[in-house]
Design a protein around this motif. Structure first.
Motif, mmCIF file in Angstrom:
data_model
loop_
_atom_site.group_PDB
_atom_site.id
_atom_site.type_symbol
_atom_site.label_atom_id
_atom_site.label_comp_id
_atom_site.label_asym_id
_atom_site.label_seq_id
_atom_site.Cartn_x
_atom_site.Cartn_y
_atom_site.Cartn_z
ATOM 1 N N THR A 94 18.498 2.237 43.861
ATOM 2 C CA THR A 94 17.971 1.347 42.828
ATOM 3 C C THR A 94 16.501 1.025 43.059
ATOM 4 N N LEU A 95 16.074 1.010 44.313
ATOM 5 C CA LEU A 95 14.683 0.683 44.623
ATOM 6 C C LEU A 95 13.731 1.757 44.125
ATOM 7 N N THR A 96 14.256 2.930 43.797
ATOM 8 C CA THR A 96 13.411 4.045 43.363
ATOM 9 C C THR A 96 13.289 4.118 41.851
ATOM 10 N N ARG A 97 14.023 3.296 41.127
ATOM 11 C CA ARG A 97 14.096 3.451 39.672
ATOM 12 C C ARG A 97 12.922 2.769 38.976
ATOM 13 N N THR A 98 12.417 3.434 37.947
ATOM 14 C CA THR A 98 11.311 2.899 37.168
ATOM 15 C C THR A 98 11.836 2.432 35.813
ATOM 16 N N GLU A 99 10.943 2.240 34.861
ATOM 17 C CA GLU A 99 11.356 1.715 33.566
ATOM 18 C C GLU A 99 12.225 2.719 32.806
ATOM 19 N N GLY A 100 13.055 2.204 31.920
ATOM 20 C CA GLY A 100 13.882 3.059 31.084
ATOM 21 C C GLY A 100 15.079 3.596 31.831
#
Length: 706
Positions: free
Chosen positions: A349-355
């Motif tokens: 989850t720490l790697t996820r960006t917008e969208g």
């Protein structure tokens, strides 16, 4: 009245000085007014409107305010959930940078910004008196000559534990210290840890967390703690001395005492979500300060939250303010609290960006950590998955990182329960999982190997139950993992059958031995070394009671001794904790006397046929580990050579006879482990001798000469 001055925008949080305290908090750009609330011992508040701000950080210096002062914030602004705006000045908000948090929640309408009767309407019920509050603390502490143990990763043995569960039933810990930081650092607990030979304790969440109303309504509680509210504050209920800042000093003393015993402290941290839940959750802190920045919101439907974690929300580390908070928190726990590393829950989850894009292993978080002079020197461990799209990322984290190797767990469980066609992957996993980590120049230390962890069966239950038994959780046994790769050895649950119980004990020794002779970083779960059971419950997240606590009065002393012996074997012999992967080349025909670093052999001592690894029926194999072909040590006093070892695995349900190989292999051997007998009595063997490995057993032989 309090005398105020403009104050400074940094550091964020409450920072006392000789004249008073500086308060600084970041809020959303749509905020219209920020009010600091100072609460006295009678629960009365004094409201100070902040008039100074630098960008989105509002700040004030208040004279005469110091250690022990309770405080919170009220933030005025638009209530427009459809646009992602959830300001509500009726709700006291906890400072995200609070170093200590006091009290508890009296759950009800008070903590929720929407009206229970009409969810589209704002609720104006005041939360004061029903919410937790931040505490101004004095950070001073006498660390004396505290030094980090600095254990190299390849020499590390991790002991995952829970502050409360570890000591709540410990008979030698004073009652008032049980379940606390002081209890975990009690001499008798440290004596147990050092007797085992582990080098690090990995503490399940100690950041301030909350018990949610859903569990409390069922008479349960959030025992594990994966429900964070304060990323700078140690959990107040784990303090034996009070929660007005005493928890900070007690945590520091625990770290100091563990360090003095040579034990590192690793924290299990939850930067992937908060305790505020989904759009129907409470407004406690982040949501009321800057909902649009702190959380991933659904694009085009900002009333709702992206949920990569299964908890209702996901923190948005692609936002600079949120990334700063996480980095400030990590550095605080290293520099001020002296911890030695972190295990990141649901790290994908720490790697996820917008969208709705997939994980980005080059995200800002990883880039910043890599450049940080403090964090790049501590242990960083990822739980490399979440519940979002493409969430399972075992083997894909950047170079500084180690990972919980879920594939190791699954493969080792399958092999020892007798699943067919598992031998090849078993061999790959116990040699460090080069297929996952070597291609990007990582080393075996990237693989944190485990058979059990807090989430799932205990080791004893793994060999005692085929099915989960989670009825106590009140969810009709629908929660928790259903595919556990477990085997009950013939009967479900407790039994008086001596044959079943003997096999269960042997299987526990098989798992522990496999773990300690595997390349990588071993991790055991608290109580597995003494036979802890949760009576088949594989999801005790809500069981803060004797079901989840360690029962010291029922400890299996023989199993403790055995666990200690295999950890000691690993500690004493670098052949089991190589810094580099095996090169895996075959035996040389040109130089037959030069043995490779590892050789796989059949029970009859012939080299393993490369075409036979995937055999459906293969369950027995021997591994020769060459102690004379080790990577150079990183330390002047380190070992560059070792004894040779011959490890005989038999997952078959009948005994298997092994022949010891002749030249160029060693000519004489000594028995060091026999999991069927749980004995390390020395017995000697020579080349050509026959060694019978009992059904479902491991025998480890050590060369007589070094």
């Amino acid at each position: 009245m309090f005398e105020t001055a403009a104050g400074e925008p940094y550091p964020l949080g409450a920072t006392p000085d000789e004249d008073g305290t500086n308060f600084a908090v970041s809020v959303g750009q749509d905020a219209e007014k920020v009010v600091l609330c100072l609460i006295d011992d009678q629960g009365e508040e004094t409201c100070l409107e902040l008039t100074e701000h630098s960008g989105n950080t509002w700040h004030v210096h208040v004279a005469g305010v110091g250690h022990g002062q309770m405080y919170g914030y009220r933030v005025h602004g638009p209530w427009d959930p459809a646009a992602g705006l959830r300001f509500n000045a009726a709700k006291i908000l906890i400072d995200p940078y609070a170093k200590a948090i006091t009290g508890d929640f009296n759950w009800g309408q008070h903590q929720f910004s929407y009206d229970f009767e009409n969810n589209d309407e704002i609720d104006t019920t005041d939360s004061l008196g029903h919410t937790m509050l931040g505490i101004v603390i004095d950070d001073s502490f006498d660390w004396g000559e505290d030094e980090r143990p600095g254990i190299p990763f390849n020499e590390t043995v991790i002991y995952e534990t829970h502050v409360k569960g570890m000591t709540q039933l410990h008979p030698d810990v004073p009652e008032e210290q049980r379940g606390t930081y002081a209890g975990l650092a009690h001499p008798k607990v440290i004596e147990h840890l050092t007797r085992l030979g582990v080098t690090a304790v990995e503490l399940m969440p100690v950041h301030q967390f909350t018990n949610d109303s859903y569990l409390q309504d069922k008479g349960l509680s959030n025992y594990w703690g994966y429900n964070t509210l304060g990323y700078f504050a140690p959990q107040n209920t784990y303090s034996s001395g009070g929660d007005h800042g005493q928890q900070v000093a007690e945590f520091k003393q625990m770290v100091k005492d563990l360090h003095a015993a040579g034990l590192e402290v690793i924290l299990d941290v939850v930067y992937n979500h908060t305790s505020e839940g989904n759009h129907m959750g409470p407004t406690l802190s982040f949501r009321g300060l800057d909902n649009k920045s702190y959380y991933h919101l659904v694009e085009g439907d900002e009333r709702h939250y992206m949920d990569y974690t299964g908890t209702g929300n996901s923190l948005n580390l692609s936002n600079p303010m949120v990334l700063q908070m996480v980095m400030d928190s990590l550095r605080y726990w290293v520099e001020e609290m002296h911890v030695d590393g972190f295990r990141f829950d649901l790290a994908t989850t720490l790697t996820r960006t917008e969208g709705e894009q997939g994980p980005d292993m080059m995200s800002g978080f990883f880039q910043v950590v890599r450049q940080d002079p403090v964090l790049r020197q501590v242990k960083l461990i990822a739980e490399p998955w979440d519940v979002g799209w493409a969430g399972y990322q075992v083997g894909n984290f950047p170079g500084l990182w180690s990972e919980w190797n879920g594939k190791y767990r699954d493969s080792v469980r399958d092999f020892w329960r007798g699943e067919p066609g598992t031998l090849a992957e078993f061999a790959t996993r116990i040699t460090g999982s080069a297929d996952l980590y070597e291609d990007d120049n990582r080393t075996p230390r990237a693989s944190v190997n485990f058979v059990t962890a807090h989430d799932g069966f205990t080791l004893r239950d793994l060999v005692s139950y085929n099915e989960k038994h989670n009825e106590a959780n009140g969810e009709d046994n629908n929660d928790g993992e259903s595919h556990n790769r477990s085997w009950n050895c013939g009967e479900e649950g407790p039994t008086e059958d001596p044959a079943v119980n003997r096999l269960r004990s042997q299987q526990q020794r098989n798992f522990l031995t496999t773990l300690m002779m595997s390349q990588g970083v071993p991790m055991i779960c608290h109580g597995d070394e003494l036979g802890r059971t949760q009576r088949g419950n594989n999801n005790v997240y809500c069981q803060d009671n004797e079901l989840s606590w360690v029962h010291w009065d029922e400890a299996d002393e023989d199993l403790i001794d055995f666990t200690s012996s295999v950890i000691r074997m690993r500690r004493d012999h670098p052949v089991f904790r190589r810094r580099q992967f095996f090169d895996g080349r075959p035996m040389s025909r040109e130089n037959p006397d030069e043995l490779p670093d590892i050789v796989w052999l059949e029970p009859d001592a012939t080299p393993k046929d490369e075409t036979d690894w995937e055999s459906y029926h293969a369950r027995s194999i021997a591994a020769f580990l060459n102690g004379h072909r080790l990577p150079p040590s990183t330390r002047p006093d380190g070992q560059d050579t070792d004894h040779d070892f011959y490890v005989l695995f038999n997952a078959y349900w009948e005994p298997v006879e092994y022949t010891l190989p002749g030249e160029p292999f060693p000519g004489s051997w000594e028995l060091v482990v026999d999991t069927a007998q749980a004995s390390t009595d020395v017995a000697t063997f020579s080349a050509g001798d026959k060694v019978t490995v009992p059904n479902r057993g491991i025998v480890i032989l050590q060369s007589a000469d070094r």
